[in-house]
Write a protein that holds these residues in place. Structure first.
Motif, short mmCIF file in Angstrom:
data_model
loop_
_atom_site.label_atom_id
_atom_site.label_comp_id
_atom_site.label_asym_id
_atom_site.label_seq_id
_atom_site.Cartn_x
_atom_site.Cartn_y
_atom_site.Cartn_z
N ARG A 196 0.84 -1.20 0.00
CA ARG A 196 0.00 0.00 0.00
C ARG A 196 0.87 1.24 0.00
O ARG A 196 0.63 2.21 -0.73
N THR A 244 -0.89 -2.22 9.94
CA THR A 244 -2.13 -2.38 9.19
C THR A 244 -2.99 -1.12 9.24
O THR A 244 -3.40 -0.59 8.21
N SER A 290 -3.48 1.90 6.32
CA SER A 290 -4.82 2.29 5.87
C SER A 290 -4.97 3.80 5.93
O SER A 290 -5.48 4.43 4.99
N LYS A 294 -2.82 5.31 3.18
CA LYS A 294 -3.37 5.08 1.85
C LYS A 294 -4.53 6.02 1.57
O LYS A 294 -4.64 6.61 0.48
N GLY A 331 -7.41 -1.42 -2.07
CA GLY A 331 -8.47 -1.10 -1.11
C GLY A 331 -9.05 0.27 -1.33
O GLY A 331 -8.33 1.27 -1.22
N HIS A 341 -11.07 1.19 3.69
CA HIS A 341 -10.07 1.54 4.70
C HIS A 341 -10.72 2.33 5.85
O HIS A 341 -10.41 2.10 7.02
N SER A 356 -12.64 -0.07 8.00
CA SER A 356 -11.72 -0.84 8.84
C SER A 356 -11.23 0.00 10.01
O SER A 356 -11.14 -0.48 11.16
#
Length: 385
Positions: free
Chosen positions: A240, A310, A314, A317, A361, A366, A369
């Protein structure tokens, strides 16, 4: 060291790669393999091929990778030319971390040498209810057959499948999602069609693929049965982030082109940049470029600390892809009619970044999440009191 490598990469991309941007071998489904080979030969001669992996096989730290990949991204062809493009860069990272020595010699070494391209077979056709943003919906199956595994299913949006020599295939075994390494082409992996998409920087484009009775020796499994999602996490956050790095470079160049246009073009008695509406857009670009750079550096630092990153990836990104979209859009707007033509790379950068907001994604997935993380963290805090 990374600064020196990045400087060499930048000089190569600006002086050698950029002139290829109007080469007729750049098509709707990416540059041809002949063009890729030609550029990589020149990168090899210049000492900038696969610059993020050193001669001793060690991988630059993520913060250093950010500097190098931003330089490579100054042309849409740059990452392909110097061998840091998706999906190869992410696949090299995963294999470097988790492949056996035998697997590395067979599948990784040709990628590092720039002699082969790869494809990552995970996403499946939406109309069949297959895996997309939710990989747990995977329908492609893997079953044991003696010392082999047999894989059947369909995949979609497989970047670079056409022309790839190395494949990483994810399928659902009884133990759970599992990854396999395969040599390509293979008659059991059939490209049904290459999709027409708004982006055009990746060799081979994005294909819909049918996998029928694909027999894979057991020693070509990556990791163990059922470890597919765990292995995907190893690749996920860094991949990512490297997308962000490369497209930050592209938007940096687009901003340079728009700035040059605004200073040279005159309208209503003065240079465009002296019109507040134009000057402010370029000023906003500077802000977004710096915020994107800092967000990348922050997330890279998390990865360098040994964390999976993680949630951080996100956040990066979302923030970076949305900022780059604003930058690319402003560059088109500043350049008016010229901005929507192929006379410069600005129009292509706009298309590529628009696709990037979905690839690896969508923004909304994102955010969803991250919202779940907010809820988990809140619950954990309540339990402490």
């Amino acid at each position: 060291m990374a600064t020196e490598i990045a400087a060499k990469v930048e000089a190569f991309v600006r002086e050698v790669v950029a002139p290829y941007e109007r080469d007729p071998r750049c098509g709707a489904h990416g540059p041809s393999d002949a063009l890729v080979a030609e550029m990589r030969d020149k990168a090899r001669a210049a000492g900038v091929l696969t610059p993020h992996i050193l001669a001793d096989g060690t991988h630059l730290h993520h913060r250093d990778v950010a500097i190098v990949l931003r330089a490579a991204g100054l042309s849409p062809l740059g990452p392909v030319a110097v061998n840091v493009a998706a999906p190869d860069e992410g696949n090299m990272y995963l294999l470097g971390k988790r492949a056996t020595s035998e697997q590395k010699a067979r599948f990784l070494d040709p990628l590092i040498a720039g002699e082969a391209r790869s494809a990552f077979f995970m996403t499946e056709p939406a109309e069949e209810g297959g895996a997309g943003s939710d990989p747990s919906m995977m329908k492609t199956t893997a079953r044991r057959d003696g010392n082999h595994w047999v894989v059947d299913g369909r995949k979609a949006f497989i970047t670079g499948a056409e022309g790839a020599r190395v494949g990483i295939v994810m399928a659902r075994a009884d133990e759970g999602a599992t990854m396999f390494l395969v040599d390509l082409p293979d008659p059991a992996i059939r490209i049904e069609r290459v999709l027409d998409t708004i982006d055009s920087s990746m060799p081979g484009g994005h294909a819909v693929v049918a996998i029928e009775n694909l027999r894979i020796p057991a020693d070509q499994m990556l990791g163990n049965p059922g470890e597919g999602f765990q292995l995907a996490q190893v690749r996920l956050a860094p991949a990512r982030l490297t997308h962000c790095m490369r497209w930050l470079g592209a938007c940096t160049r687009a901003h340079e082109i728009a700035t040059n246009y605004a200073n040279r073009r005159r309208a209503f008695g003065k240079a465009l940049i002296d019109h507040e509406g134009v000057g402010f857009m370029l000023a906003e670009n500077l802000i977004d470029l710096k915020q994107a750079e800092l967000m990348i550096d922050w997330c890279a630092g998390v990865l360098d600390a040994g964390e999976l990153g993680t949630a951080e990836s996100s956040m990066a990104k979302v923030a970076v892809s949305e900022a780059l979209m604003r930058i690319a859009d402003r560059c088109v707007q500043v350049m008016g009619g010229t901005g929507v033509t192929g006379d410069t790379i600005v129009e292509q950068v706009f298309r590529e970044v628009r696709a990037f907001r979905i690839y690896d994604g969508p923004t909304e997935v994102h955010k969803w999440s991250l919202a779940k993380k907010v809820k988990r963290d809140w619950k954990a805090a309540q339990e402490k009191h």
